[in-house]
Motif scaffolding. Structure first.
Motif, PDB file in Angstrom:
ATOM      1  N   ALA A  16      29.478   4.201 -11.070  1.00 47.07           N
ATOM      2  CA  ALA A  16      28.705   4.206 -12.316  1.00 47.07           C
ATOM      3  C   ALA A  16      29.389   3.396 -13.405  1.00 47.07           C
ATOM      4  CB  ALA A  16      28.482   5.637 -12.805  1.00 47.07           C
ATOM      5  N   THR A  17      30.665   3.074 -13.242  1.00 49.67           N
ATOM      6  CA  THR A  17      31.382   2.240 -14.199  1.00 49.67           C
ATOM      7  C   THR A  17      32.226   1.230 -13.443  1.00 49.67           C
ATOM      8  OG1 THR A  17      33.110   3.927 -14.308  1.00 49.67           O
ATOM      9  CG2 THR A  17      31.494   3.906 -16.098  1.00 49.67           C
ATOM     10  N   SER A  18      32.394   0.073 -14.044  1.00 50.53           N
ATOM     11  CA  SER A  18      33.248  -0.967 -13.480  1.00 50.53           C
ATOM     12  C   SER A  18      34.553  -1.016 -14.247  1.00 50.53           C
ATOM     13  CB  SER A  18      32.553  -2.328 -13.558  1.00 50.53           C
ATOM     14  OG  SER A  18      31.344  -2.319 -12.832  1.00 50.53           O
ATOM     15  N   LYS A  19      35.527  -1.725 -13.709  1.00 61.47           N
ATOM     16  CA  LYS A  19      36.792  -1.892 -14.409  1.00 61.47           C
ATOM     17  C   LYS A  19      36.543  -2.562 -15.762  1.00 61.47           C
ATOM     18  CE  LYS A  19      39.890  -2.020 -10.418  1.00 61.47           C
ATOM     19  NZ  LYS A  19      40.912  -2.791  -9.688  1.00 61.47           N
ATOM     20  N   GLY A  20      37.211  -2.046 -16.792  1.00 59.25           N
ATOM     21  CA  GLY A  20      37.059  -2.596 -18.126  1.00 59.25           C
ATOM     22  C   GLY A  20      36.073  -1.825 -18.973  1.00 59.25           C
ATOM     23  N   GLU A  21      35.246  -0.967 -18.337  1.00 59.37           N
ATOM     24  CA  GLU A  21      34.256  -0.212 -19.086  1.00 59.37           C
ATOM     25  C   GLU A  21      34.807   1.124 -19.564  1.00 59.37           C
ATOM     26  OE1 GLU A  21      30.080  -1.836 -17.128  1.00 59.37           O
ATOM     27  OE2 GLU A  21      30.830   0.128 -16.576  1.00 59.37           O
ATOM     28  N   ASN A  22      35.764   1.681 -18.870  1.00 57.05           N
ATOM     29  CA  ASN A  22      36.327   2.964 -19.256  1.00 57.05           C
ATOM     30  C   ASN A  22      37.744   3.042 -18.714  1.00 57.05           C
ATOM     31  OD1 ASN A  22      36.910   5.806 -19.570  1.00 57.05           O
ATOM     32  ND2 ASN A  22      34.706   6.110 -19.803  1.00 57.05           N
ATOM     33  N   TYR A  23      38.696   3.345 -19.602  1.00 61.75           N
ATOM     34  CA  TYR A  23      40.100   3.313 -19.212  1.00 61.75           C
ATOM     35  C   TYR A  23      40.680   4.699 -18.942  1.00 61.75           C
ATOM     36  CZ  TYR A  23      40.099  -1.560 -20.665  1.00 61.75           C
ATOM     37  OH  TYR A  23      39.830  -2.891 -20.771  1.00 61.75           O
ATOM     38  N   ALA A  24      39.900   5.752 -19.166  1.00 63.15           N
ATOM     39  CA  ALA A  24      40.462   7.091 -19.043  1.00 63.15           C
ATOM     40  C   ALA A  24      39.792   7.949 -17.982  1.00 63.15           C
ATOM     41  CB  ALA A  24      40.392   7.807 -20.396  1.00 63.15           C
ATOM     42  N   THR A  65      43.076  -2.332 -32.663  1.00 68.74           N
ATOM     43  CA  THR A  65      43.504  -1.992 -31.301  1.00 68.74           C
ATOM     44  C   THR A  65      42.333  -1.549 -30.426  1.00 68.74           C
ATOM     45  OG1 THR A  65      44.051   0.307 -31.874  1.00 68.74           O
ATOM     46  CG2 THR A  65      45.770  -1.338 -32.160  1.00 68.74           C
ATOM     47  N   CYS A  66      41.668  -0.467 -30.813  1.00 70.12           N
ATOM     48  CA  CYS A  66      40.595   0.082 -29.967  1.00 70.12           C
ATOM     49  C   CYS A  66      39.453  -0.904 -29.796  1.00 70.12           C
ATOM     50  CB  CYS A  66      40.075   1.389 -30.561  1.00 70.12           C
ATOM     51  SG  CYS A  66      41.337   2.672 -30.752  1.00 70.12           S
ATOM     52  N   GLN A  67      39.012  -1.516 -30.877  1.00 71.87           N
ATOM     53  CA  GLN A  67      37.897  -2.447 -30.748  1.00 71.87           C
ATOM     54  C   GLN A  67      38.272  -3.660 -29.899  1.00 71.87           C
ATOM     55  OE1 GLN A  67      36.428  -4.915 -34.005  1.00 71.87           O
ATOM     56  NE2 GLN A  67      34.361  -4.208 -33.573  1.00 71.87           N
ATOM     57  N   ALA A  68      39.517  -4.105 -30.024  1.00 72.52           N
ATOM     58  CA  ALA A  68      39.958  -5.230 -29.192  1.00 72.52           C
ATOM     59  C   ALA A  68      39.823  -4.906 -27.711  1.00 72.52           C
ATOM     60  CB  ALA A  68      41.407  -5.582 -29.527  1.00 72.52           C
ATOM     61  N   ILE A  69      40.109  -3.653 -27.349  1.00 71.77           N
ATOM     62  CA  ILE A  69      39.943  -3.217 -25.961  1.00 71.77           C
ATOM     63  C   ILE A  69      38.470  -3.137 -25.593  1.00 71.77           C
ATOM     64  CG2 ILE A  69      40.338  -1.312 -24.349  1.00 71.77           C
ATOM     65  CD1 ILE A  69      42.798  -0.566 -26.102  1.00 71.77           C
ATOM     66  N   MET A  70      37.674  -2.590 -26.496  1.00 77.80           N
ATOM     67  CA  MET A  70      36.285  -2.270 -26.174  1.00 77.80           C
ATOM     68  C   MET A  70      35.372  -3.487 -26.097  1.00 77.80           C
ATOM     69  SD  MET A  70      36.116   1.079 -28.576  1.00 77.80           S
ATOM     70  CE  MET A  70      37.116   2.530 -28.215  1.00 77.80           C
ATOM     71  N   VAL A  71      35.655  -4.527 -26.872  1.00 75.14           N
ATOM     72  CA  VAL A  71      34.799  -5.719 -26.811  1.00 75.14           C
ATOM     73  C   VAL A  71      35.385  -6.781 -25.898  1.00 75.14           C
ATOM     74  CG1 VAL A  71      33.898  -5.291 -29.131  1.00 75.14           C
ATOM     75  CG2 VAL A  71      35.819  -6.863 -28.841  1.00 75.14           C
TER      76      VAL A  71
END
Length: 424
Positions: free
Chosen positions: A49-57, A365-371
């Motif tokens: 349901a998720t690919s790498k980069g979509e969710n880190y936890a 930090t967080c937005q850099a990861i998320m986009v």
């Protein structure tokens, strides 16, 4: 049946399904849920349901189950989501363990979210806030949800962000969650305040390498950017070793302020959207509560604003959105007969201002990861480790034009507010 995807190098782009997710396992869950010991699973399809980069936890797996109930001739088909932690990666598991992520989410879905939903159902503010949970598996640190995609819920576009309509809808649902949680804690004193392991907390700084290193990358970008320059580079470098402490201060509950149970990780990929149709109005549900913590609403407000809004929405409607959130919050608190401190709009504005450093951390930090749109090395290890792969991955994040434009706009704004200055 398990579906897999790979990149051009033959490497998997998705996380593998848990080894214990078998037909017999799902059959036992459904038998308990349907209260039918004769229920038999005929077929089980498993897809990522998720690919790498979509969710880190966490890892999300979609399952399609065909089963027959006792006495029935025709099979039935249902769809579920299985959410698990990174059980196959000891490094990630060890880091997340220091944040009590599994414990927190188990408590949230087993005890807290159902109760918040029940409390709201008895009012004229009733609406669905969260996905329905079918089963919480403590042994495997897993949760089985209804598959919202069957009801046409989808993830929003993390690279585009939410427009004004969706932003207000998120804030309406968030305000109701915050209000209901405050009332619940009044009825069960001390229960929610025990949740103290948000992304920033006073118990663990295992995430420090990720946040500190990304502030360092932001500083390098500022120094190379003609619109910013060495002044901002120096300020961010000085701020780098203080980012954890200053953000933890936002999380610290203040006895003279309004505190509540925060979502803790409120961004696009933790919100499921149902687009408007001829039959239904637009709707959304909040998901993923691994980092929920008792704190100031500033945690959710600026985390969400700094990661998930379209730029112009945040710039043009910031104050009006605070007012909107406050109105829903207060209305819900009154309807639920809350006896505690209810902030005026001015008091809430000042409280959010005191917690505004959350915006600095979330954006840089967080937005850099998320986009991030380069998923070649997009995994948790690359965010945390200080080696060539990790450094290259973080530098590539700041090659993203979206984050560059956001940083160029907001760094001067933060600086004028004194948010880039190191405290004495």
């Amino acid at each position: 049946m398990v579906e897999t995807k790979s990149n051009g190098n033959g490497e998997s782009m998705v996380h593998p399904a848990p080894s214990w997710l078998t037909e017999s396992y799902v059959e036992s869950i459904l038998r308990r849920y349907k209260q039918d010991v004769t229920l038999a699973v005929r077929d089980l399809d498993i897809t990522p349901a998720t690919s790498k980069g979509e969710n880190y936890a966490s890892v999300m797996t979609r399952i399609k189950v065909e089963y027959v109930c006792g006495g029935a001739k025709q099979p039935q088909t249902e769809f579920f989501i299985v959410k698990t932690t990174y059980e196959n990666d000891p490094f990630i598991s060890n880091v997340l363990a220091t944040y009590n992520t599994s414990i927190t989410e188990m408590i949230m879905y087993d005890k807290i979210l159902p109760e918040l939903s029940r409390m709201l159902e008895d009012t004229d503010q009733s609406e669905k806030l969260f996905a329905k949970t079918l089963h919480v598996d403590d042994e495997h640190s897993a949760i089985i949800f209804e598959d919202l995609s069957v009801s046409n819920y989808v993830l929003g576009d993390r690279l585009t962000g939410f427009d004004l309509e969706l932003t207000k809808l998120v804030l309406r649902k968030l305000a109701k969650m915050h209000a209901t949680a405050a009332v619940y804690n009044e009825l069960q004193p001390g229960f929610l305040t025990k949740l103290q392991h948000g992304i920033f907390n006073r118990h663990s700084r295992a995430f420090a390498p990720m946040f500190e290193n990304l502030i360092g990358v932001a500083a390098q970008f500022a120094g190379q950017c003609p619109e910013l320059g060495s002044v901002y580079e120096k300020k961010l470098k000085r701020l780098q070793k203080h980012v954890m402490e200053y953000t933890e201060m936002v999380y610290d509950p203040k006895p003279d302020e309004f505190n509540t149970l925060t979502h803790g990780d409120l961004w696009t990929n933790n919100i499921m959207l149902r687009p408007k149709t001829d039959q239904n109005e637009v709707d959304l549900l909040l998901i993923d509560f691994q980092f929920s913590a008792w704190a100031s609403p500033a945690v959710d407000f600026y985390y969400f604003f700094s990661t998930s809004l379209q730029s112009q929405v945040r710039i043009d409607h910031h104050d009006a959105l605070i007012q909107f959130y406050h109105r829903v919050l207060v209305d819900t608190l009154h309807i639920l007969n809350f006896k505690g401190y209810i902030p005026t709009l001015r008091q809430l504005v000042l409280q959010l201002e005191r917690g505004k450093f959350m915006a600095v951390t979330a954006l840089l930090t967080c937005q850099a990861i998320m986009v991030n749109d380069n998923t070649d090395d997009a995994d948790f290890n690359a965010l945390m480790v200080d080696n060539e792969r990790g450094r290259n991955f973080r530098r590539r994040m700041y090659n993203n034009k979206r984050i560059q434009e956001h940083v160029k706009h907001w760094l001067p704004v933060f600086d004028r507010c004194g948010l880039l200055d190191v405290l004495n």
